[in-house]
Every structure is written in structure tokens, then in C-alpha cells.
Scaffold this motif. Structure first.
Motif, PDB file in Angstrom:
ATOM      1  N   VAL A  78       0.706  -1.526  -0.023  1.00 55.81           N
ATOM      2  CA  VAL A  78       0.136  -0.504   0.627  1.00 55.81           C
ATOM      3  C   VAL A  78       0.828   1.258   0.316  1.00 55.81           C
ATOM      4  O   VAL A  78       0.709   2.445  -0.570  1.00 55.81           O
ATOM      5  CB  VAL A  78      -1.509  -0.317   1.044  1.00 55.81           C
ATOM      6  N   THR A  79       1.865   1.383   0.707  1.00 57.29           N
ATOM      7  CA  THR A  79       2.682   2.221   0.622  1.00 57.29           C
ATOM      8  C   THR A  79       4.425   1.439   0.007  1.00 57.29           C
ATOM      9  O   THR A  79       4.877   2.545   0.115  1.00 57.29           O
ATOM     10  CB  THR A  79       3.101   2.274   2.443  1.00 57.29           C
TER      11      THR A  79
ATOM     12  N   ARG B 153      -2.309   7.343  12.151  1.00 53.94           N
ATOM     13  CA  ARG B 153      -1.066   7.636  11.302  1.00 53.94           C
ATOM     14  C   ARG B 153       0.245   6.632  12.203  1.00 53.94           C
ATOM     15  O   ARG B 153       0.976   5.485  11.731  1.00 53.94           O
ATOM     16  CB  ARG B 153      -0.270   8.874  11.477  1.00 53.94           C
TER      17      ARG B 153
ATOM     18  N   THR C 119      -0.963   2.534  11.991  1.00 58.15           N
ATOM     19  CA  THR C 119      -0.255   2.034  10.790  1.00 58.15           C
ATOM     20  C   THR C 119       0.849   2.123  10.782  1.00 58.15           C
ATOM     21  O   THR C 119       1.119   1.136  10.423  1.00 58.15           O
ATOM     22  CB  THR C 119      -1.334   3.490   9.881  1.00 58.15           C
TER      23      THR C 119
ATOM     24  N   GLN D 132       2.641  -1.082   9.556  1.00 59.54           N
ATOM     25  CA  GLN D 132       4.259  -1.521   8.312  1.00 59.54           C
ATOM     26  C   GLN D 132       5.336  -1.695   8.893  1.00 59.54           C
ATOM     27  O   GLN D 132       5.682  -3.255   8.282  1.00 59.54           O
ATOM     28  CB  GLN D 132       4.013   0.213   7.925  1.00 59.54           C
TER      29      GLN D 132
ATOM     30  N   ASP E  80      -6.713  -2.073   2.411  1.00 58.86           N
ATOM     31  CA  ASP E  80      -7.031  -1.092   1.830  1.00 58.86           C
ATOM     32  C   ASP E  80      -7.624  -0.067   2.817  1.00 58.86           C
ATOM     33  O   ASP E  80      -8.358   0.806   3.455  1.00 58.86           O
ATOM     34  CB  ASP E  80      -8.023  -1.083   0.889  1.00 58.86           C
TER      35      ASP E  80
ATOM     36  N   SER F 207      -6.156   1.062   5.456  1.00 55.84           N
ATOM     37  CA  SER F 207      -5.131   1.354   5.539  1.00 55.84           C
ATOM     38  C   SER F 207      -4.910   2.566   5.416  1.00 55.84           C
ATOM     39  O   SER F 207      -4.417   3.545   5.177  1.00 55.84           O
ATOM     40  CB  SER F 207      -3.741   0.960   6.063  1.00 55.84           C
ATOM     41  N   ARG F 208      -5.463   3.135   3.823  1.00 54.64           N
ATOM     42  CA  ARG F 208      -5.922   4.292   2.833  1.00 54.64           C
ATOM     43  C   ARG F 208      -6.492   5.254   4.039  1.00 54.64           C
ATOM     44  O   ARG F 208      -7.179   5.140   4.414  1.00 54.64           O
ATOM     45  CB  ARG F 208      -6.181   3.523   2.396  1.00 54.64           C
ATOM     46  N   ILE F 209      -6.120   6.408   3.652  1.00 51.80           N
ATOM     47  CA  ILE F 209      -7.219   7.776   4.134  1.00 51.80           C
ATOM     48  C   ILE F 209      -7.839   7.895   3.584  1.00 51.80           C
ATOM     49  O   ILE F 209      -8.867   8.690   4.062  1.00 51.80           O
ATOM     50  CB  ILE F 209      -6.443   9.039   4.107  1.00 51.80           C
TER      51      ILE F 209
ATOM     52  N   CYS G 185     -10.363   5.390   1.697  1.00 55.52           N
ATOM     53  CA  CYS G 185     -10.459   3.528   1.840  1.00 55.52           C
ATOM     54  C   CYS G 185     -11.427   3.364   1.107  1.00 55.52           C
ATOM     55  O   CYS G 185     -12.499   4.103   0.841  1.00 55.52           O
ATOM     56  CB  CYS G 185     -10.622   2.961   3.079  1.00 55.52           C
TER      57      CYS G 185
ATOM     58  N   SER H 266     -12.408   4.476   6.968  1.00 55.14           N
ATOM     59  CA  SER H 266     -12.502   2.706   6.696  1.00 55.14           C
ATOM     60  C   SER H 266     -13.363   1.503   7.638  1.00 55.14           C
ATOM     61  O   SER H 266     -14.005   0.929   7.199  1.00 55.14           O
ATOM     62  CB  SER H 266     -10.769   2.195   7.311  1.00 55.14           C
TER      63      SER H 266
END
Length: 354
Positions: free
Chosen positions: A24-25, A51, A54, A58, A184, A186-188, A190, A223
Motif C-alpha cells: 500500500v505504501t 498514523r 498504521t 507497517q 485498503d 490503512s488508506r486515508i 478507503c 475505513s
């Protein structure tokens, strides 16, 4: 050599892989967020934000996907695991996390082998711990125990469960499982079809793992599309969660009818016991989950374990079982927390350019 990832595999239920979460990153870990944890205690989930949660996930994914044991990031560090209350998974996973990264452990597996049995105060024990180790990981049945030991303790303290208070690293483990299951999240931003409706079976006000999980869930607006608390109590939340619930944009419902809401849930979080000061109370039989429960296709179950009758072993061989994979990620999350708190990120190969 057997890889760390192979050793962590759960034997039943879906296997969760760390690589999709890293993708994702593009494999980059948010080191700046992790660096803010250096030298700090981890006592309450409210110290964290989305943040940081997450970023810990990661780093845990990086640790799980690569054999970083050769880096020996905790070499020369001593962790004190002080457990004044019974524990299997939490104590052993913390100790495994330290030892696999080449740190050392001083363990108090039972409070009755300490000066507590002779009337010594928790505050005085904290004074002694200052000279014995570099970080203290403590579980205690007294909700006020973290405040008491912090009166004299000047080393970072990690709360491994304090009465009906909090269990922050368990909540991080829970969310690590969810973020691996559906990266997904984890995405701001989503995607709408990836957002989840979470159901929590229990009483967050008196269940520390449930309380900490809910506290983190409230951070994932965008999310998490909805949270439903299923409890026999009319007000299961408690004062500690009232404010963050009121401030969260996530809609929250409370019901006592598990059968009505169960088919709508993407994630079901269940725990076995409520802590009532000096004793435990099990969930009512009507909240038990088994193969006859009307679970939504594709829905997953989380449980911090240990379980009782509220979660049938019939579900272990189904795709609903995310609780074994959840437990399998514990070592990596706790490694990520310890490496951050002990300021050893620079010793982990690939953290800057994974």
C-alpha cells in the motif's frame, strides 16, 4: 534456516500475509511516526493516533516479511516482563519478541514470587526496576497499577493489561490482523466497497481488550463505516469511552440482539470475560458463536483469547476464523513497539528503503 514468517503460521483459519499491507505504501515504513515513540511509555490507546497505529503495523509487516533477526536490533537491551496476573499469550509473545531480536528478558511470571507477597508497594518495585532493565512490560489486576508504578519508575513502561483499564498492544495486534486482512483499510481514503461494519460482542467499559480495540477503531473514520456494540447492558460503554465516541464521526449503535445484527457485520470482535474489580464474568449464553450463527459470507471473527464457550471450536476450520492469524501476528507487533520505544529503528535493515 526456517524463516520467521514460516514459524509464525497459524495452523487453522485463513493465513494473513504481510506483503500486501506493505505494498500500500510501496514498502515504505512511516519512520517519523515511529520515532515519536522513542523513550515513551505505552499505557493507554489514547496516546496513539491513526498514523502511529498504521506505522506500527507497517513495521510489523516488514519484520514478518523479512528475517531481521540477524540485525540484532535489541542487542544489549533488557526487558522486564512483570506479570502480577495470569497470562499465556501476552507474556510469552513479549518475551519471544525480545529474544528473537537478541535482547534479554528478566521475567516475573507470578507476582507472589516478588516482594508484593511481603507487602511491598508497586511504587517501590518501580524504583527497583529502574536499575534492572531498559523497559518494563507489566500486567496487573489493579486498574490503578500503572499510575502507582510510574511514581518511581523512570524506564519506559508498556501496559500489558491493567484490570478493567486498557490493553494497548493487544489492540495493535487486532488492527494488524485487520490491516493485513484488508490492506485498503490503512488508506486515508478507503474505497467504499472495502469499508467495514464492525460488531463488538461484550462490554467495553469492563473488558480491557474490547475497550482498547474500540478506542483504535474510532480512529479509522473513512475505513470503518459503522460500529455496533452488542451487550446485555443498556450502557456498556463506560465513562472512559464516552468522549471519544461522541467525537467520532463513525455511527455507533448499541443492541442486545446479536442474531438480528450478525448478518450485517463484516468483522465480529468477541471476548470471553468482563473484569469486575476482583473477579471475572463470562458472556451470557445467547452471545455464543458457532457454526449455526448467521454470519455474513466473508465475515471474520477476532478474539484476543483465551476463549470459553462464547466461541465454538467448530469455527476454527472455517474462513471466519481470523483469531488464530490474529494471535500469530503478536510477536511482530510487539517487536515493532519495542524497537520503537527503545529507539533501535536504525538497526533494522530495510526500514528506510524496503
Amino acid at each position: 534456516m526456517v524463516s520467521t514468517t514460516e514459524m509464525a503460521a497459524n495452523s487453522k483459519g485463513p493465513r494473513l500475509w504481510p506483503e500486501p499491507l506493505l505494498a500500500v505504501t510501496n514498502g515504505v515504513v512511516d519512520r517519523e511516526a515511529l520515532a515519536d515513540l522513542a523513550g515513551k511509555s505505552i499505557l493507554n490507546p489514547r496516546q496513539l493516533d491513526r498514523r502511529t497505529v498504521t506505522a506500527i503495523a507497517q513495521l510489523a509487516a516488514l519484520l514478518e516479511s523479512r528475517n531481521v533477526e540477524m540485525d540484532k536490533p535489541l542487542d544489549g537491551k533488557i526487558a522486564i516482563t512483570a506479570f502480577f496476573e495470569a497470562s499465556t499469550r501476552t507474556r510469552l509473545s513479549f518475551e519471544s519478541a525480545v529474544l528473537r531480536l537478541d535482547g534479554k528478558v528478566l521475567s516475573v511470571p507470578d507476582g507472589q514470587v516478588t516482594g508484593i507477597a511481603k507487602g511491598e508497594s508497586i511504587a517501590d518495585i518501580g524504583e527497583m526496576f529502574n536499575t534492572y532493565g531498559d523497559v518494563v512490560i507489566m500486567r496487573h489486576p489493579d486498574t490503578n497499577s500503572m499510575e502507582e508504578i510510574s511514581k518511581n519508575l523512570h524506564r519506559p513502561l508498556i501496559n500489558a493489561g491493567n484490570g478493567s483499564g486498557h490493553h494497548p498492544t493487544q489492540a495493535l495486534i487486532d488492527w494488524y490482523a485487520l490491516l493485513k486482512w484488508r490492506p485498503d483499510l490503512s488508506r486515508i481514503i478507503c474505497p467504499a466497497d472495502k469499508q467495514i461494519h464492525i460488531g463488538i460482542i461484550g462490554t467495553p467499559g469492563s473488558m480491557r481488550a474490547v475497550k482498547s480495540f474500540l478506542r483504535l477503531a474510532l480512529m479509522f473514520a473513512g475505513s470503518v463505516k459503522k460500529i455496533t456494540i452488542i451487550s446485555e447492558l443498556a450502557d456498556p460503554v463506560g465513562l472512559d469511552l464516552t468522549e471519544p465516541i461522541e467525537e467520532s464521526p463513525i455511527p455507533i449503535d448499541i443492541t442486545n440482539d446479536v442474531h438480528q445484527v450478525l448478518p450485517n457485520l463484516d468483522v465480529v470482535y468477541v471476548n470471553s470475560i468482563a473484569f469486575l474489580g476482583d473477579s471475572y464474568r463470562n458472556l451470557d449464553a445467547r452471545y455464543q458463536l458457532d457454526c449455526n450463527s448467521n454470519l455474513k459470507p466473508g465475515a471474520v471473527i477476532l478474539h484476543p483469547l483465551a476463549r470459553n464457550k462464547e466461541l465454538s471450536v467448530e469455527l476454527d476450520d472455517t474462513d471466519h476464523n481470523l483469531y488464530f492469524a490474529q494471535a500469530a501476528g503478536a510477536v511482530f507487533v510487539r517487536q515493532a513497539v519495542l524497537a520503537s520505544v527503545l529507539d533501535r529503528l536504525d538497526r533494522i535493515t530495510g526500514i528506510d528503503n524496503a
